[in-house]
Design a protein around this motif. Structure first.
Motif, PDB file in Angstrom:
ATOM      1  N   GLN A  22       5.245   5.299  -5.320  1.00 55.61           N
ATOM      2  CA  GLN A  22       5.465   5.269  -6.767  1.00 55.61           C
ATOM      3  C   GLN A  22       4.726   6.402  -7.446  1.00 55.61           C
ATOM      4  N   TRP A  23       3.514   6.646  -6.988  1.00 55.17           N
ATOM      5  CA  TRP A  23       2.718   7.717  -7.586  1.00 55.17           C
ATOM      6  C   TRP A  23       3.339   9.079  -7.308  1.00 55.17           C
ATOM      7  N   SER A  24       3.756   9.289  -6.077  1.00 53.65           N
ATOM      8  CA  SER A  24       4.419  10.549  -5.724  1.00 53.65           C
ATOM      9  C   SER A  24       5.648  10.774  -6.582  1.00 53.65           C
ATOM     10  N   PHE A  77      -0.274   0.655 -10.367  1.00 53.13           N
ATOM     11  CA  PHE A  77       1.075   0.345  -9.897  1.00 53.13           C
ATOM     12  C   PHE A  77       1.159  -1.007  -9.201  1.00 53.13           C
ATOM     13  N   VAL A 125       2.540   1.841  -3.563  1.00 56.88           N
ATOM     14  CA  VAL A 125       1.835   2.481  -4.665  1.00 56.88           C
ATOM     15  C   VAL A 125       1.783   3.989  -4.483  1.00 56.88           C
ATOM     16  N   CYS A 126       1.605   4.433  -3.248  1.00 61.65           N
ATOM     17  CA  CYS A 126       1.623   5.874  -2.985  1.00 61.65           C
ATOM     18  C   CYS A 126       2.978   6.474  -3.315  1.00 61.65           C
ATOM     19  N   LEU A 169      -4.713   3.647  -7.646  1.00 59.28           N
ATOM     20  CA  LEU A 169      -3.252   3.520  -7.648  1.00 59.28           C
ATOM     21  C   LEU A 169      -2.824   2.064  -7.759  1.00 59.28           C
ATOM     22  N   ASP A 202       0.828  -1.196   0.000  1.00 58.02           N
ATOM     23  CA  ASP A 202       0.000   0.000   0.000  1.00 58.02           C
ATOM     24  C   ASP A 202       0.865   1.250   0.000  1.00 58.02           C
ATOM     25  N   ASP A 203       1.867   1.233   0.837  1.00 62.19           N
ATOM     26  CA  ASP A 203       2.783   2.362   0.862  1.00 62.19           C
ATOM     27  C   ASP A 203       3.488   2.497  -0.469  1.00 62.19           C
TER      28      ASP A 203
END
Lengths: 129, 129
Positions: free
Chosen positions: A12-14, B127, A9-10, B123, A6-7
């Motif tokens: 990676q998106w950031s 990802f 994907v965040c 997300l 979960d962390d």
DNA sequence: GAAACTTACATGCACGCGCATTGGATGTCA
DNA sequence: TGACATCCAATGCGCGTGCATGTAAGTTTC
């Protein structure tokens, strides 16, 4: 291990967001300042120049649209801008008169070639080695 | 080997562009459709909720700006929108009356928590594993 | 402590975008 | 052939963005 994803994907998106913004801003600014081209304009020229090698690449609007991340309307206006600057010409297609062909003018080809190094330099600064 | 690196930066940029557009469009659409939130609005709520845990995170505009990829003016308007929707309140800072504190309202907190799963799902779709 | 400078935020403005619609051309089916 | 659906591109519209500017509040310098 799944919870940690979960962390991930965040994060990676950031990271994607950061890279995208930094790069696109700099591309936009440099292309505008040095060559009076927006990023969208440049991308259109880029595809056109690839389309038919040198001496006037041509392509249909629909094909361009499929290759770009731009809505149909945005593309239409981008081409209008390019046409206004004399970098591209529209021509109706004989076989299907709904469609429009786009052609790179000599001036457009020239402008693109001039801008390409700037484009590469910026990309190398952000992705390079 | 060095010449190939030129292709690499273009490829990396194209890939970044693709991921960014696909993801941000879907985020924008899903957040708007399900929670009446734009992506920028969501990001502001996200930072605010992190700022002070639960019960009303607060932060100064300047701090928000530093954490987001948004100009000062865009941020100001985003906050105006959030305030209009009652998700956030502005409060002047006693120590520095130029600065503004932002506080998450209960409603804002609620809206954020409701939207978070949507955000994560999108997300993960892009990802995930 | 007054003038010059800097900082924080809001706002006027122009611009590019996406969505929805329009208008004209093509294809389809009876 | 005529009615209808589909397709392509252009355009009206509203929105969010960045840049430049305005306003008010703090800071520095003499």
């Amino acid at each position: 291990m799944e919870a940690v994803a979960d962390d991930d994907v965040c994060t990676q998106w950031s990271e994607t967001l950061r890279v995208y913004h930094d790069t696109s801003c700099e591309l936009e600014n440099e292309l505008q300042a040095r060559h009076e081209l927006g990023l969208s304009e440049f991308e259109v020229l880029k595809i056109l120049s690839r389309r038919c090698g040198d001496g006037g690449g041509k392509a249909k609007m629909k094909d361009l649209e499929a290759e770009m991340y731009l809505s149909q309307s945005a593309l239409s206006r981008t081409v209008t801008r390019l046409e206004k600057d004399g970098l591209v010409t529209r021509a109706t297609c004989d076989f299907d008169r709904r469609a429009m062909f786009l052609m790179l003018t000599p001036s457009g080809c020239e402008r693109y070639e001039a801008a390409r190094p700037t484009y590469r330099t910026v990309l190398e600064r952000h992705f390079g080695r």
